[in-house]
Design a protein around this motif. Structure first.
Motif, PDB file in Angstrom:
ATOM      1  N   UNK A  41     -17.494  53.908   7.432  1.00  0.00           N
ATOM      2  CA  UNK A  41     -17.337  55.132   6.581  1.00  0.00           C
ATOM      3  C   UNK A  41     -16.433  54.540   5.336  1.00  0.00           C
ATOM      4  N   UNK A  42     -16.762  55.342   4.259  1.00  0.00           N
ATOM      5  CA  UNK A  42     -15.962  54.909   3.138  1.00  0.00           C
ATOM      6  C   UNK A  42     -14.360  55.210   3.378  1.00  0.00           C
ATOM      7  N   UNK A  43     -13.592  54.303   2.845  1.00  0.00           N
ATOM      8  CA  UNK A  43     -12.218  54.419   3.231  1.00  0.00           C
ATOM      9  C   UNK A  43     -11.599  55.459   2.447  1.00  0.00           C
ATOM     10  N   UNK A  44     -10.450  56.042   2.714  1.00  0.00           N
ATOM     11  CA  UNK A  44      -9.676  56.951   1.946  1.00  0.00           C
ATOM     12  C   UNK A  44      -8.571  56.281   1.358  1.00  0.00           C
ATOM     13  N   UNK A  45      -8.252  56.508  -0.072  1.00  0.00           N
ATOM     14  CA  UNK A  45      -7.331  55.679  -0.773  1.00  0.00           C
ATOM     15  C   UNK A  45      -6.483  56.882  -1.598  1.00  0.00           C
ATOM     16  N   UNK A  46      -5.234  56.267  -1.623  1.00  0.00           N
ATOM     17  CA  UNK A  46      -4.089  56.876  -2.380  1.00  0.00           C
ATOM     18  C   UNK A  46      -4.672  57.222  -3.892  1.00  0.00           C
ATOM     19  N   UNK A  47      -4.564  58.635  -4.252  1.00  0.00           N
ATOM     20  CA  UNK A  47      -5.184  59.043  -5.507  1.00  0.00           C
ATOM     21  C   UNK A  47      -6.464  59.716  -5.319  1.00  0.00           C
ATOM     22  N   UNK A  48      -7.263  59.546  -4.190  1.00  0.00           N
ATOM     23  CA  UNK A  48      -8.375  60.241  -4.091  1.00  0.00           C
ATOM     24  C   UNK A  48      -8.206  62.040  -4.168  1.00  0.00           C
ATOM     25  N   UNK A  49      -9.090  62.656  -4.578  1.00  0.00           N
ATOM     26  CA  UNK A  49      -8.892  63.813  -4.805  1.00  0.00           C
ATOM     27  C   UNK A  49      -9.884  64.410  -3.497  1.00  0.00           C
ATOM     28  N   UNK A  50      -9.317  65.393  -2.630  1.00  0.00           N
ATOM     29  CA  UNK A  50      -9.949  65.788  -1.514  1.00  0.00           C
ATOM     30  C   UNK A  50      -9.939  67.255  -1.304  1.00  0.00           C
ATOM     31  N   UNK A  51     -10.557  68.005  -0.604  1.00  0.00           N
ATOM     32  CA  UNK A  51     -10.491  69.077  -0.125  1.00  0.00           C
ATOM     33  C   UNK A  51     -11.072  69.481   1.479  1.00  0.00           C
ATOM     34  N   UNK A  52     -10.743  70.328   2.155  1.00  0.00           N
ATOM     35  CA  UNK A  52     -11.254  70.702   3.321  1.00  0.00           C
ATOM     36  C   UNK A  52     -12.625  70.816   3.487  1.00  0.00           C
ATOM     37  N   UNK A  53     -13.440  70.162   4.283  1.00  0.00           N
ATOM     38  CA  UNK A  53     -15.038  70.579   4.317  1.00  0.00           C
ATOM     39  C   UNK A  53     -15.187  72.066   4.894  1.00  0.00           C
ATOM     40  N   UNK A  54     -16.211  72.243   4.322  1.00  0.00           N
ATOM     41  CA  UNK A  54     -16.669  73.802   4.394  1.00  0.00           C
ATOM     42  C   UNK A  54     -17.034  73.966   6.140  1.00  0.00           C
ATOM     43  N   UNK A  55     -17.401  72.911   6.573  1.00  0.00           N
ATOM     44  CA  UNK A  55     -18.094  73.020   8.172  1.00  0.00           C
ATOM     45  C   UNK A  55     -16.721  73.102   9.007  1.00  0.00           C
ATOM     46  N   UNK A  56     -15.575  72.832   8.441  1.00  0.00           N
ATOM     47  CA  UNK A  56     -14.419  72.923   9.329  1.00  0.00           C
ATOM     48  C   UNK A  56     -13.663  74.290   9.260  1.00  0.00           C
ATOM     49  N   UNK A  57     -13.755  75.030  10.254  1.00  0.00           N
ATOM     50  CA  UNK A  57     -13.074  76.331  10.238  1.00  0.00           C
ATOM     51  C   UNK A  57     -11.796  76.187  10.223  1.00  0.00           C
TER      52      UNK A  57
END
Length: 365
Positions: free
Chosen positions: A67-83
């Motif tokens: 999978x694409x690695x997570x890196x410091x500085x990336x902007x993220x939010x919780x997936x809509x499929x995750x309750x």
């Protein structure tokens, strides 16, 4: 035949979500989880670090994919499929976006949410002194309890109630905080509630259960065979005390008990837990470590005088508990004192390490 991918230590991988079995077993692993390759064994099998497991997970290369690695500085939010995120919301929502500040070795992400309000995630209800909220009641009642999801600069809040599909507009001056509900708390529907907001399911007014999960909107999921959703405004928290547990009285503001002279609250043993008419209400007591026969104890360092006097003991005296009465009174054997010493448990503290007094021996002659 599918070509097996090549992996190297540090690669980010996802456990294939449609696996029906794995060579070394899944254990507590959730399909679709993302982790980091920690080790490649001589037989080419992999050890994967997952943030929610205490040890690495053993798998074959074909059981995971890059999978694409997570890196410091990336902007993220919780997936809509995750309750519900694995580590709970903490006041955030699906709309919250933050930057990754830190990536731990097992893949755990530490994310900074800009302008995060400290009040987000608090539990609130309408103040008793407010006749009507600024934006009206709609389907909210005076007993309704919700969770703050956002707080605007003008003092307005968005409150999530488990019986609403949308956030309820709320003025901060209309609300008051209530104690936070926690997983594991024992609750029941209040006797004054004839019909819970979210229904009875297969339960009844006599049902008592522990909260197994708390949803984003504040719904309490009571952990029985099938989770029963309950609105927090319909329930009361039970004391959680059991017969035989040791408790002490909580200090009451503005009051002074007879034990204040010695700086200790009264300590007692729970004999019964009643629905009504208790001699002490559970909110006035808190649990303390229990005393047991055979424990090493000493007189409290701040003790002015034991309840029944010193009787040969001294402030530095240590002893062993030899008996405990049903009302909490203890019997102790002090080194160098004949007979047993009667004591109030509030006068004692448990010794983590017991040192026998040094006695110098003298040779005759």
């Amino acid at each position: 035949m599918e070509r097996v991918q090549e992996f190297k230590i540090g690669d980010w991988v996802c456990i294939r979500p449609f696996l029906t079995s794995t060579k070394y077993g899944l254990g507590s692993v959730t399909l679709g989880s993302i982790g980091i390759v920690y080790c490649i064994r001589p037989d080419s099998s992999l050890l994967i670090e997952l943030s929610y497991l205490p040890t690495s997970w053993h798998c074959e290369p074909e059981e995971v994919e890059h999978v694409v690695p997570f890196r410091i500085g990336d902007r993220k939010c919780v997936k809509r499929s995750v309750a519900e995120p694995r580590y709970a919301w903490g006041g955030e929502t699906h709309h919250s976006v933050g930057k990754i500040r830190e990536v731990e070795g097992d893949g755990l992400l530490i994310i900074d949410i800009p302008n995060r309000q400290e009040n987000d995630g608090n539990w609130v209800r309408v103040k008793a002194s407010v006749s009507a909220p600024r934006y009206g009641w709609e389907d909210v009642t005076r007993n309704s309890i919700g969770v703050i999801h956002n707080l605007e600069e003008d003092g307005d809040m968005g409150i999530a109630f488990c019986f609403r599909n949308e956030l309820f507009p709320f003025s901060v001056s209309d609300g008051e905080k209530v104690p936070r509900f926690e997983v594991g708390q024992e609750i029941r529907v209040m006797p004054s509630v004839n019909q819970p907001r979210l229904g009875w399911l297969n339960e009844s007014p006599s049902t008592v259960g522990k909260t197994a999960r708390i949803d984003l909107d504040g719904a309490l999921n009571v952990g029985r065979q099938s989770l029963w959703k309950v609105s927090p405004g319909d329930v009361e928290q039970l004391p959680g005390f059991e017969v035989g547990e040791w408790v002490c009285s909580k200090p009451s503001p503005g009051s002074r008990s007879s034990s204040d002279l010695n700086g200790a609250s009264c300590i007692a043993v729970v004999h019964s837990v009643q629905d009504s008419g208790p001699l002490t209400h559970y909110t006035e007591a808190e649990k303390v470590p229990c005393f047991k026969v055979g424990q090493y104890v000493r007189l409290r360092t701040s003790l002015v005088e034991p309840r029944w006097g010193w009787r040969g003991s001294r402030p530095e005296s240590q002893c062993v508990l030899t008996g405990i009465h049903a009302d909490g009174e203890v019997k102790a054997a002090f080194f160098g004192l004949p007979g047993l010493w009667r004591g109030d448990p509030a006068d004692l503290e448990i010794e983590q390490m017991f040192m026998l007094p040094f006695v110098e021996s003298k040779k005759g002659g």
